[in-house]
Design a protein around this motif. Structure first.
Motif, short mmCIF file in Angstrom:
data_model
loop_
_atom_site.label_atom_id
_atom_site.label_comp_id
_atom_site.label_asym_id
_atom_site.label_seq_id
_atom_site.Cartn_x
_atom_site.Cartn_y
_atom_site.Cartn_z
N THR A 1 -8.16 7.78 40.07
CA THR A 1 -7.25 8.65 39.28
C THR A 1 -5.84 8.41 39.51
N GLU A 2 -5.42 8.39 40.68
CA GLU A 2 -4.15 8.33 41.16
C GLU A 2 -3.41 6.97 40.47
N LEU A 3 -4.32 6.15 40.54
CA LEU A 3 -3.95 4.55 40.39
C LEU A 3 -3.60 4.45 38.77
N CYS A 4 -4.35 5.31 38.17
CA CYS A 4 -4.41 5.17 36.65
C CYS A 4 -2.97 5.96 36.39
N GLN A 5 -2.70 7.18 37.03
CA GLN A 5 -1.70 7.71 36.71
C GLN A 5 -0.52 6.94 36.92
N GLN A 6 -0.52 6.10 38.14
CA GLN A 6 0.71 5.39 38.43
C GLN A 6 1.03 4.34 37.25
N VAL A 7 -0.22 3.79 36.64
CA VAL A 7 0.14 2.76 35.71
C VAL A 7 0.59 3.42 34.67
N MET A 8 0.21 4.62 34.11
CA MET A 8 0.77 5.01 33.04
C MET A 8 2.14 5.44 33.16
N THR A 9 2.48 6.01 34.16
CA THR A 9 4.23 6.39 34.40
C THR A 9 4.87 4.94 34.64
N ALA A 10 4.35 4.07 35.04
CA ALA A 10 5.07 2.89 34.88
C ALA A 10 5.18 2.30 33.59
N ARG A 11 4.10 2.43 32.55
CA ARG A 11 4.07 1.94 31.47
C ARG A 11 5.29 2.83 30.51
N GLY A 12 5.11 4.00 30.96
CA GLY A 12 6.28 5.11 30.01
C GLY A 12 7.64 4.79 30.28
N ALA A 13 7.91 4.19 31.59
CA ALA A 13 9.22 4.09 32.08
C ALA A 13 9.62 2.68 31.87
N GLU A 14 8.76 1.71 31.50
CA GLU A 14 8.81 0.27 31.27
C GLU A 14 9.12 -0.45 32.61
N ARG A 15 8.43 0.03 33.67
CA ARG A 15 8.83 -0.66 35.13
C ARG A 15 7.79 -1.35 35.35
N PRO A 16 8.04 -2.62 36.10
CA PRO A 16 7.01 -3.48 36.46
C PRO A 16 6.14 -2.78 37.66
N LEU A 17 4.98 -3.20 37.92
CA LEU A 17 4.09 -2.92 38.95
C LEU A 17 3.83 -4.17 39.72
N SER B 1 -2.69 0.85 29.84
CA SER B 1 -2.73 1.91 29.17
C SER B 1 -3.29 3.00 30.30
N GLY B 2 -3.80 2.49 31.31
CA GLY B 2 -4.46 3.32 32.56
C GLY B 2 -5.79 3.65 32.55
N SER B 3 -6.50 2.77 31.40
CA SER B 3 -7.96 2.78 31.38
C SER B 3 -8.47 1.69 32.04
N VAL B 4 -9.75 2.19 32.53
CA VAL B 4 -10.75 1.24 33.28
C VAL B 4 -11.76 0.50 32.27
N LEU B 5 -11.40 -0.85 32.31
CA LEU B 5 -12.41 -1.86 31.29
C LEU B 5 -13.29 -2.45 32.40
N ALA B 6 -14.52 -2.73 31.80
CA ALA B 6 -15.73 -3.42 32.31
C ALA B 6 -16.13 -4.33 31.94
N PHE B 7 -16.14 -5.52 32.80
CA PHE B 7 -16.68 -6.76 32.15
C PHE B 7 -17.54 -7.45 33.19
N GLY B 8 -18.63 -8.25 32.36
CA GLY B 8 -19.65 -8.74 33.17
C GLY B 8 -20.67 -7.60 33.62
N GLY B 9 -21.43 -7.82 34.71
CA GLY B 9 -22.19 -6.85 35.28
C GLY B 9 -22.57 -7.29 36.83
N GLU B 10 -23.75 -7.11 37.02
CA GLU B 10 -24.52 -7.50 38.42
C GLU B 10 -25.71 -8.27 38.28
N VAL B 11 -25.64 -9.14 37.17
CA VAL B 11 -26.61 -10.11 36.94
C VAL B 11 -26.25 -11.50 36.54
N MET B 12 -26.89 -12.57 36.93
CA MET B 12 -26.35 -13.90 36.91
C MET B 12 -26.17 -14.38 35.26
#
Length: 366
Positions: free
Chosen positions: A6-22, A133-144
């Motif tokens: 949650t803290e990481l997501c909030q930090q990303v949203m703050t950086a995006r709002g301030a247009e600052r690189p991370l 945007s501070g959202s967590v996107l899931a790609f792939g899975g745990e199968v081959m």
């Protein structure tokens, strides 16, 4: 979602709002790799530190897959696998005890066993990405077998975080070999490359090769590791010839190649040249050859255009893996063709439209 994420997501949203690189950071062991970041100009609040987001989420030895949060120490992952006689088959370089599984995949680097097992990218089954945007996107899975949509998870391998930080990754693992042995032969680089060509057509359990020149003259030492069952190793050693190496010394040697503690890798500048395995010998005195000729480490070369021209002509590319003091005067990575550059820009724009994640970390212009 737990507190750290949650803290990481909030930090990303703050950086995006301030247009600052991370600037994304894990253990910091691979900070040298890629375009250099001016650390003096980076304020602490501009660093997205993933080292605190740790823990193995799921490990199923019978399914040969492990899922871990990005900040999990690579040493912790490997120790857990070793308890079940399993391993990360691509032997990722660690470059220090703080190395994390997230940094391992984000760098996309592989060790000596890559020639036989495959690259880091080949072992990525799935990943979770924190977008701008501070959202967590899931790609792939745990199968081959996972063919739904684009295989974004494998695109993240080697992306150096420019598409966003991986917060979780699922990786395919492999059983450890029953036995291993290493033999050493005295050969020139050209003769070693000829041997590689002969061995590629034979059913031999070679799991790693390394050749480096001696201090003077064209002669060098070729190290060949074979892995598998006792009879397979005995047959391989007989075909290869050479002098058998003490097991403890052999283990130390391959660890030094994997983690670049071998004296050769102390030279600067250090170039990583990927070539077709059938490419001939290159006329550079400080050369270290891996992967049956597919990877050449070349030290002390300052003429980047010439080296890259040679690599391109042979169908490969050259990366300035480690540079000397100060900022290098050439791009770290081999310049892309216009078509590939356009694809990379479009992918960056799609996953990080505001351009806040690791700007200029892979390419100096985006």
């Amino acid at each position: 979602m737990d507190f750290v994420l949650t803290e990481l997501c909030q930090q990303v949203m703050t950086a995006r709002g301030a247009e600052r690189p991370l600037h994304i950071r894990g253990g910091g062991t691979k900070r040298f790799y890629g375009e250099p970041v001016d650390q003096e100009s980076v304020h602490d609040t501009a660093v997205l530190d993933l080292s605190g987001y740790q823990g193995v989420v799921n490990y199923q030895p019978s399914e040969l897959v492990i899922t871990a949060r990005a900040g999990t120490l690579l040493s912790e992952v490997e120790a857990l696998l070793a308890e079940q006689d399993q391993m990360l088959a691509f032997e990722p370089p660690r470059f220090g005890g703080a190395s994390t599984i997230g940094g391992c995949i984000a760098s996309g680097l592989s060790g000596p066993r890559r020639m036989a097992a495959g690259s880091a990218r080949d072992f990525v089954l799935g990943a979770k990405l924190l977008d701008s945007s501070g959202s967590v996107l899931a790609f792939g899975g745990e199968v081959m077998k996972n063919v739904a949509g684009y295989d974004i998870s494998r695109l993240l391998a080697g992306s150096l975080g420019i598409l966003g930080p991986m917060v979780e990754v699922s990786v395919k693992v492999a059983p450890r070999p029953f036995e291993e042995a290493t033999v050493v032969l005295e050969l020139t680089q050209a003769a070693a490359l000829d041997r590689f060509s002969q061995w590629r057509g034979l059913p031999m359990p070679i799991s790693a090769t390394a050749w480096h020149a001696e201090e003077s003259g064209p002669q060098g030492r070729l190290y060949v590791r074979v892995s598998g069952s006792g009879p397979a190793i005995a047959n391989g050693v007989k075909r290869i010839g050479g002098e058998a190496m003490d097991p403890a010394a052999a283990f130390s040697f391959w660890e030094s190649v994997r983690d670049h503690t071998h004296p050769f890798f102390a030279a600067r500048p250090l170039w990583r040249v990927a070539l077709p395995s059938n490419a001939g010998a290159l006329d550079y005195p400080q050369t270290f050859v891996e992967w049956n000729g597919g990877l050449r480490w070349i030290a002390g070369v300052s003429d980047a255009p010439e080296l890259r021209s040679i690599a391109s002509r042979l169908g490969g590319h050259a990366t300035l893996f480690r540079h000397g003091p100060g900022k290098p005067d050439v791009p770290v990575f081999h310049p892309l063709s216009p078509g590939l550059s356009n694809i990379n820009r479009r992918l960056k724009q799609e996953l990080d439209p505001t351009g806040i994640f690791n700007p200029n970390r892979m390419f100096p212009d985006f």
